[in-house]
Structures are given as structure tokens and as C-alpha cells.
Design a protein around this motif. Structure first.
Motif, short mmCIF file in Angstrom:
data_model
loop_
_atom_site.label_atom_id
_atom_site.label_comp_id
_atom_site.label_asym_id
_atom_site.label_seq_id
_atom_site.Cartn_x
_atom_site.Cartn_y
_atom_site.Cartn_z
N ASP A 110 0.81 -1.21 0.00
CA ASP A 110 0.00 0.00 0.00
C ASP A 110 0.85 1.26 0.00
O ASP A 110 0.49 2.27 -0.62
N ARG A 153 -5.53 -1.63 2.99
CA ARG A 153 -5.90 -0.39 2.28
C ARG A 153 -6.16 -0.62 0.79
O ARG A 153 -6.08 0.32 0.00
N GLU A 156 -9.00 1.50 -0.57
CA GLU A 156 -8.57 2.90 -0.62
C GLU A 156 -7.71 3.15 -1.85
O GLU A 156 -7.85 4.16 -2.54
#
Length: 360
Positions: A110, A153, A156
């Protein structure tokens, strides 16, 4: 020589010039003695690096409070914690190289994707994206979609990649790519947008998509004020808000039935757009219609989504934004709706927010 080999040569030359060798890696990435171009080359090399102990799928949880140099996954904090603070001379070519490096690396991280997408975002925001960068963004999105949902994540990063890709669209073109399929709101929302003259709603649509999960700034609100000047833009905002307030509950996971998985009102980047639209209604203080719809969104969005034993909601971010928008509007109708929410909201955090708004 490949692009990354060329950047490695730049870093090697910079290390030699400082009287150092690769033993100074990777802390040299944030060394203030590097000039901007050498620092960017160092970042690109770091993004492509595959650590010797990296193993796909393994997660090491660190519980030792004395291990201050490692994050909770057992990864080195530095230089990663300082990278977002760097001002780098990104170009379309280097942004594309960064994206290709993290994708071809073959291990999802990430931190690396966030850094590469940050560079691409700056280039796109400056209107400097080219075909190669657009192609690299498409490849990045495809890779992120192939990564399992359990990765840190990942959702995201998927949403960020889509927002960056959308920002590369020329500003005069109506881009509805962030209104994604999977819920009952997206299809009608796209149809509603296509009814209006594109040149009158494009700026509003872009601003709603750009906000993402961030809290609105005064600059964003100022831009929204300008985007809402055309009557068509106000009508679209009303239509999108109305559709959001009355949309159906759908499974969070495509292909599943409600009951087998959690329910939701909105999926993917559509969630952020609805949330941004809710915030945008706070600027229409001369209009009464948002009050009732915001109340519905606060109530429905905060309702339990069916996950057993968990206090999960159908669209909590939207619900919080709706209460904040009602408080910001502050009219008689808005305060009446806030008062009514006290009798129907089940979440203590939202009730406290409503009480605070009414006491202001």
C-alpha cells in the motif's frame, strides 16, 4: 538501458558524489543533500525494490512496544514515513515509470502504490498527463482489482487510482467513470446527468469526484459555490441527492444475496461522490429541499447493515456528512429535521453530533 536502470545510475552517481555507497540505502532517499532530480530517481528505485524477506500473503503483527522502528506489520517505518513530505519534480514520464514499477514488482504494498499514485495525481492535476501515463493508470487499476480484498488499504488504493485516472480527463469532458456499477444509485445517477447540458454540470461532477474520503476544505466549498451557479448543476445535485436518499439496499459484494453478506447503499467511489454531494447541499442555504433528504440519508445511512455482532452501518460516512450538512445549513427546516433525528437514530456517536448541532 531501461528507465529504472537509468534512475539507478543517477542514484549511484549521487551516492559516489556524497562519498557514500549502497550501504546508505534506503535512508539516502530522504537525505537533504540530494538534489530534487536525484531524490526522485531514488524514490523510483525504492518503489521497484523487492526486499529479500518479502513473501506474498504473509503479515507479521508487531506487538512489542519497543520495536519503534517497525510498523504494526513489521515493516521499516523509515524512509516511508517521510516520503509523503517530499516535494518531487514529477513528470508524466516519471509518474508512468513509478506506476509500472509498483505493478511489475509483483507484490502489493500500500505504501508504494500510495506514493506512485500521489505522483500521478500531481501530474494529472497540472494538466500534463499523456497517453503513456493514462495507459499506466489503466494498468494500475487492473492490477489493484486483481488483488484480494483482504490486503491492507486495497479499497482505498483502488478508489484513489480511479480518482487519479478521472482527473486526467480534459476538464471540458463530462466524466462519469467514478459513478461505478454495483449499487442501485449509479445507473439512475448517470442517466440523470446525461439529461443536462454537459458544459453546465461538468465542473460540479468533477469536484464531487475529486473530494474522495477527505474532509471538505474552504477552497473546495468556494469552488462548489461557483459550480452550482448554473441552474442545471443545482438540479443535478437535487436529483442525485434524491436518488441517494431513496436508493435500494444491495449486497456489498457483487453476486451475493443480502443475508449472505453485508448490505450497503453505495459501493466503491460512488460512496464518496454521494458524500460529496451531501456536503455540497450545505451551500444551498436559500433552498429548503435538502433538509428532508439529508434527514433520510442520516437515518438510512446509519441503519445496521445486517452484519451479525458488528455495529456496521449501511453508509455511515454519508450519514455523518448529512448531519454535518444540516448543522452547517442551520435553517429552521434543518433544525426541525435534526430534532426529529434524535427520536430515530440508534448510534450514540451520531446522536451526540446532532445534540451538539442543536446546542450551537
Amino acid at each position: 538501458m531501461s528507465d529504472l536502470e537509468a534512475h539507478r545510475a543517477v542514484v549511484d552517481s549521487a551516492l559516489t558524489g556524497l562519498g557514500l555507497d549502497w550501504g546508505a540505502w534506503p535512508s539516502i532517499v530522504t537525505d537533504p543533500r540530494l538534489d530534487a532530480q536525484a531524490r526522485l530517481s531514488a524514490v523510483l528505485v525504492l518503489l521497484a525494490l523487492v526486499e529479500a524477506d518479502a513473501t506474498p500473503g504473509d503479515i507479521l503483527v508487531i506487538v512489542d512496544p519497543e520495536a519503534t522502528g517497525l510498523d504494526w506489520m513489521g515493516r521499516e517505518r523509515l524512509p516511508w514515513e517521510r516520503l509523503p513530505q517530499l516535494r518531487l519534480p514529477w513528470t508524466a514520464a516519471t509518474a508512468a515509470t513509478a506506476l509500472e514499477a509498483v505493478v511489475h514488482r509483483g507484490l502489493y504494498d500500500d505504501r508504494r502504490f500510495a506514493m506512485a499514485l500521489q505522483g500521478a495525481r500531481r501530474v494529472c492535476a497540472a494538466g500534463q498527463a499523456d497517453v503513456a501515463l493514462t495507459r499506466s493508470l489503466d494498468g494500475c487499476i487492473a492490477y489493484l482489482e486483481s488483488v484480494g480484498d483482504e490486503q491492507l488499504r486495497i479499497k482505498e488504493m483502488r478508489h484513489l487510482a480511479r480518482r487519479v485516472a478521472a482527473s486526467a480527463t480534459p476538464p471540458e469532458i463530462l466524466d462519469l467513470s467514478l459513478v461505478v456499477d454495483g449499487d442501485a444509485w449509479a445507473g439512475p445517477a448517470r442517466e440523470a446527468a446525461r439529461v443536462f447540458p454537459a458544459d453546465e454540470i461538468t465542473t460540479l461532477v468533477r469536484l464531487l469526484g475529486d473530494l474522495g474520503p477527505r474532509k471538505p476544505t474552504q477552497r473546495w466549498f468556494h469552488d462548489i459555490d461557483g459550480a452550482l451557479e448554473p441552474p442545471s448543476a443545482r438540479q443535478l445535485l437535487r436529483r442525485w441527492t434524491d436518488l441517494a436518499a431513496h436508493t435500494q439496499i444491495v449486497p456489498e459484494w457483487p453476486g451475493s444475496r443480502i443475508g449472505d453478506c453485508r448490505g450497503t447503499l453505495f459501493v466503491g467511489t460512488s460512496t464518496d461522490i454521494v458524500r460529496a454531494a451531501v456536503w455540497a447541499t450545505s451551500r444551498l442555504r436559500d433552498e429548503v429541499w435538502p433538509a428532508e433528504l439529508l434527514g433520510v440519508l442520516a437515518r438510512r445511512g446509519s441503519s445496521h447493515n445486517g452484519a451479525p455482532g458488528l455495529p456496521e452501518a449501511l453508509a455511515l460516512k454519508v450519514a455523518f456528512a448529512a448531519v454535518d450538512a444540516l448543522a452547517a445549513r442551520g435553517g429552521t427546516a434543518d433544525r426541525l429535521v435534526l430534532s426529529g433525528l434524535l427520536d430515530v437514530l440508534q448510534r450514540i456517536d451520531l446522536v451526540e453530533k446532532v445534540v451538539t448541532a442543536l446546542e450551537a
